[in-house]
Design a protein around this motif. Sequence first.
Motif, PDB file in Angstrom:
ATOM      1  N   PRO A 125       0.805  -1.228   0.000  1.00 28.71           N
ATOM      2  CA  PRO A 125       0.000   0.000   0.000  1.00 28.71           C
ATOM      3  C   PRO A 125       0.840   1.281   0.000  1.00 28.71           C
ATOM      4  N   ALA A 126       1.957   1.284   0.751  1.00 25.73           N
ATOM      5  CA  ALA A 126       2.757   2.513   0.826  1.00 25.73           C
ATOM      6  C   ALA A 126       3.430   2.801  -0.513  1.00 25.73           C
ATOM      7  N   GLY A 127       3.941   1.756  -1.179  1.00 25.18           N
ATOM      8  CA  GLY A 127       4.558   1.938  -2.493  1.00 25.18           C
ATOM      9  C   GLY A 127       3.523   2.383  -3.514  1.00 25.18           C
ATOM     10  N   LEU A 185      10.253  -2.330  -7.339  1.00 28.86           N
ATOM     11  CA  LEU A 185      10.815  -3.667  -7.108  1.00 28.86           C
ATOM     12  C   LEU A 185      10.179  -4.260  -5.862  1.00 28.86           C
ATOM     13  N   ASP A 186       9.701  -5.486  -5.969  1.00 29.58           N
ATOM     14  CA  ASP A 186       9.109  -6.123  -4.790  1.00 29.58           C
ATOM     15  C   ASP A 186       9.566  -7.575  -4.699  1.00 29.58           C
ATOM     16  N   ALA A 187      10.029  -7.948  -3.510  1.00 31.15           N
ATOM     17  CA  ALA A 187      10.560  -9.298  -3.314  1.00 31.15           C
ATOM     18  C   ALA A 187       9.463 -10.353  -3.411  1.00 31.15           C
ATOM     19  N   HIS A 188       8.220  -9.967  -3.145  1.00 35.80           N
ATOM     20  CA  HIS A 188       7.146 -10.958  -3.064  1.00 35.80           C
ATOM     21  C   HIS A 188       6.554 -11.323  -4.418  1.00 35.80           C
ATOM     22  N   LEU A 226     -11.302  -5.522   6.187  1.00 34.81           N
ATOM     23  CA  LEU A 226     -10.200  -4.770   6.775  1.00 34.81           C
ATOM     24  C   LEU A 226     -10.579  -4.369   8.193  1.00 34.81           C
ATOM     25  N   ARG A 227      -9.562  -4.003   8.967  1.00 34.45           N
ATOM     26  CA  ARG A 227      -9.834  -3.547  10.321  1.00 34.45           C
ATOM     27  C   ARG A 227     -10.037  -2.030  10.348  1.00 34.45           C
ATOM     28  N   SER A 228      -9.547  -1.357   9.331  1.00 36.82           N
ATOM     29  CA  SER A 228      -9.517   0.112   9.351  1.00 36.82           C
ATOM     30  C   SER A 228     -10.759   0.717   8.700  1.00 36.82           C
ATOM     31  N   PRO A 229     -11.023   2.007   9.015  1.00 31.29           N
ATOM     32  CA  PRO A 229     -12.223   2.654   8.473  1.00 31.29           C
ATOM     33  C   PRO A 229     -12.073   3.034   6.999  1.00 31.29           C
ATOM     34  N   ASP A 289      14.226  -8.858  -5.284  1.00 35.13           N
ATOM     35  CA  ASP A 289      14.570  -8.648  -3.876  1.00 35.13           C
ATOM     36  C   ASP A 289      15.788  -7.728  -3.802  1.00 35.13           C
ATOM     37  N   VAL A 290      15.648  -6.591  -3.146  1.00 34.41           N
ATOM     38  CA  VAL A 290      16.766  -5.645  -3.048  1.00 34.41           C
ATOM     39  C   VAL A 290      17.618  -6.020  -1.838  1.00 34.41           C
ATOM     40  N   THR A 291      18.882  -6.344  -2.090  1.00 36.35           N
ATOM     41  CA  THR A 291      19.723  -6.825  -0.989  1.00 36.35           C
ATOM     42  C   THR A 291      20.692  -5.768  -0.483  1.00 36.35           C
ATOM     43  N   ALA A 345       1.541   5.441  10.954  1.00 37.54           N
ATOM     44  CA  ALA A 345       2.492   5.294   9.835  1.00 37.54           C
ATOM     45  C   ALA A 345       2.443   3.898   9.228  1.00 37.54           C
ATOM     46  N   GLY A 346       2.302   2.880  10.069  1.00 37.23           N
ATOM     47  CA  GLY A 346       2.320   1.502   9.578  1.00 37.23           C
ATOM     48  C   GLY A 346       0.984   1.047   9.032  1.00 37.23           C
ATOM     49  N   ASN A 347      -0.003   1.938   9.049  1.00 42.85           N
ATOM     50  CA  ASN A 347      -1.333   1.592   8.525  1.00 42.85           C
ATOM     51  C   ASN A 347      -1.553   2.275   7.179  1.00 42.85           C
ATOM     52  N   LEU A 348      -2.719   2.042   6.616  1.00 51.54           N
ATOM     53  CA  LEU A 348      -3.008   2.604   5.292  1.00 51.54           C
ATOM     54  C   LEU A 348      -2.999   4.129   5.303  1.00 51.54           C
ATOM     55  N   GLU A 349      -3.406   4.728   6.412  1.00 52.09           N
ATOM     56  CA  GLU A 349      -3.431   6.188   6.507  1.00 52.09           C
ATOM     57  C   GLU A 349      -2.013   6.749   6.379  1.00 52.09           C
TER      58      GLU A 349
END
Length: 553
Positions: free
Chosen positions: A17-19, A89-92, A112-115, A210-212, A487-491
């Motif tokens: 989500p952040a990317g 780039l995403d490792a997943h 989801l848990r968030s509003p 995967d960025v190492t 910060a660690g949530n979607l907002e």
Amino acid sequence: MDTASHIYDIIIVGAGPAGLAVAARLHERTPSALFTDSEHQRYHWMKASSSSLRTSRPARSTRRASTRQDRLLRGDSSIDAGGLDIAVLDAHGDKWMSAWDEKFEQLKISHLRSPMFFHPDPRDRDGLLGFVYQEGREKELREIPGVVGKGLSKYQRKKSIKSGRYPQETSYLDERNRPDYYRPSQSVFQAYCQDIVKRYNLSNLVQKSDVTSISHDSFSGIFTLQTSTGVKRARIVILAVGAALPPTLPPDCPFCGLEKAGSVTHAFRKRPSSPTLNTLPPHVLRKIQAGRPTNVVVVGGGLTSAQVTATLLHQGVSKVHQLVRGPLKVRHFDLDLPWVGKYRNFHLASFWGADSDHERADMIREARGGGSITPEYKKILHELVKSRRLELREYTTITRATWDEAAMCWEIGTEPQLEMPPIDHVVYATGVVADFETVPAVQPLLEQYGIETVGGMPCLTDDLMWNDEVPLFVTGRLAGLRLGPAAGNLEGARQGAERIAWKVGELLKKWDGVDQNLEDGYGREEEEEVDSRRLGLGLENQFGVLGLSEVEC
Ligand SMILES: Cc1cc2nc3c(=O)[nH]c(=O)nc-3n(C[C@H](O)[C@H](O)[C@H](O)COP(=O)(O)OP(=O)(O)OC[C@H]3O[C@@H](n4cnc5c(N)ncnc54)[C@H](O)[C@@H]3O)c2cc1C
């Protein structure tokens, strides 16, 4: 084109989500509405304290050709990312949100848990809600009991809060904002994220990689990224990597060092032989297939632990023993309601105004307050306890564990002492710690430039940059000291994207010499100026930027 010699304008590491929020914001021409004008009028001190939020000068447009109003509407400092050369780039996986979608699918999380206003779309705070109405998918929203819902009158809500029936105080949630406080289904949220990808034409940006390691040449100003798909280079790097560390068992748990010997795992770790999360090991599956009783321990008191418990029982485990170190806390959201409620900017202002990053780290800890489950999952666990398929123990820790190789099970000792049967498998659902200094990919940068960290998070500039000379940005959870407890949530994803986009626009214009007036014109009072960066960041309101007083407005 994709060789080591190619230099991207921007590499975003992480397609969660952040990317997605950053990539979309870089393609959006107008600033996000993170604050309302009325909020600024109410909290005049937000403006007063805002000067301390800047480490670099704001971008000011000095073009005389158009009116101030035109520029406000156009968002002059936003950049047209159509011409930008961006890689993600995403490792997943090679799709946006692949790690998120996998977690939701495998833990069978329906909502989801968030509003509703927690989402990665930069265009509109109410975008997700609008999408739901447009698609006619209102039925996929889930009521948050005691907060919204037709069945409860104002009087009933007051009464239920007083009686302690509902776990979190609801007075922050204004009746007029009811539609915001529903939770979207994962399916509708997924469709909305796809809509963002399509709308901003982002579908071909993501590569599975995967960025190492990331290093920076201070002379040329170019970053070099060592990745699982070769060397990549870029002028700007944006880390949107969540906690950035693989999930591990807590360092003080008695299973450390025994992971290879016995059957223990972390909820977010895949078994080497299995492509999916949360799969049971073969010896447990064999017992289930043979109709023999199985016992699994789940450690943790957060929502994931409850979801893992429910999934394991669904997979056929006879009994789960869930052990929680403290009390099992019940909350609607994973951070205190004031940080999610309508007046959260009031709390954010006090967060930004804190004297030090240590104080901010304490505020984050307090607001998040450890793991908690939702009232919905409390009910599910309660039913499972009643049916004797779940043994739920609060204030309990594992003190001793011995693996019996012949019987393929653990003998476990606890504090306080419990009668535990032989345990076939143990799952830790204890979250993932943030510790920036140990993230492998940034080790060369740490050696070269260093950065202070507090509470495992780097002390970034207010633009979320490493420092004014190193254009590596960090968003999401690791940017917590600047973005606040969400910060660690979607907002946090949306807030982070907004700050980064402004600074990226400023840097690219400076480097490419597109707008020399940016620097020259700064501070020239006689010219018509619109400080649209401050407007976009929510540090100014439109009336203030236009130089109109409240009375005139
Ligand atoms: C089960 C679960 C449910 C949740 N539900 C909600 C919710 O309802 N609402 C909410 O607001 N929050 C929720 N959260 C919190 C959630 O984690 C965040 O909202 C969101 O995932 C944060 O997005 P992010 O992009 O910062 O990080 P992530 O989603 O963790 O994405 C980071 C991405 O970076 C990639 N990556 C990491 N390191 C590297 C590397 N070195 N190289 C390349 N790629 C890398 C990863 O593969 C991943 O795709 C939930 C969390 C969990 C675990």
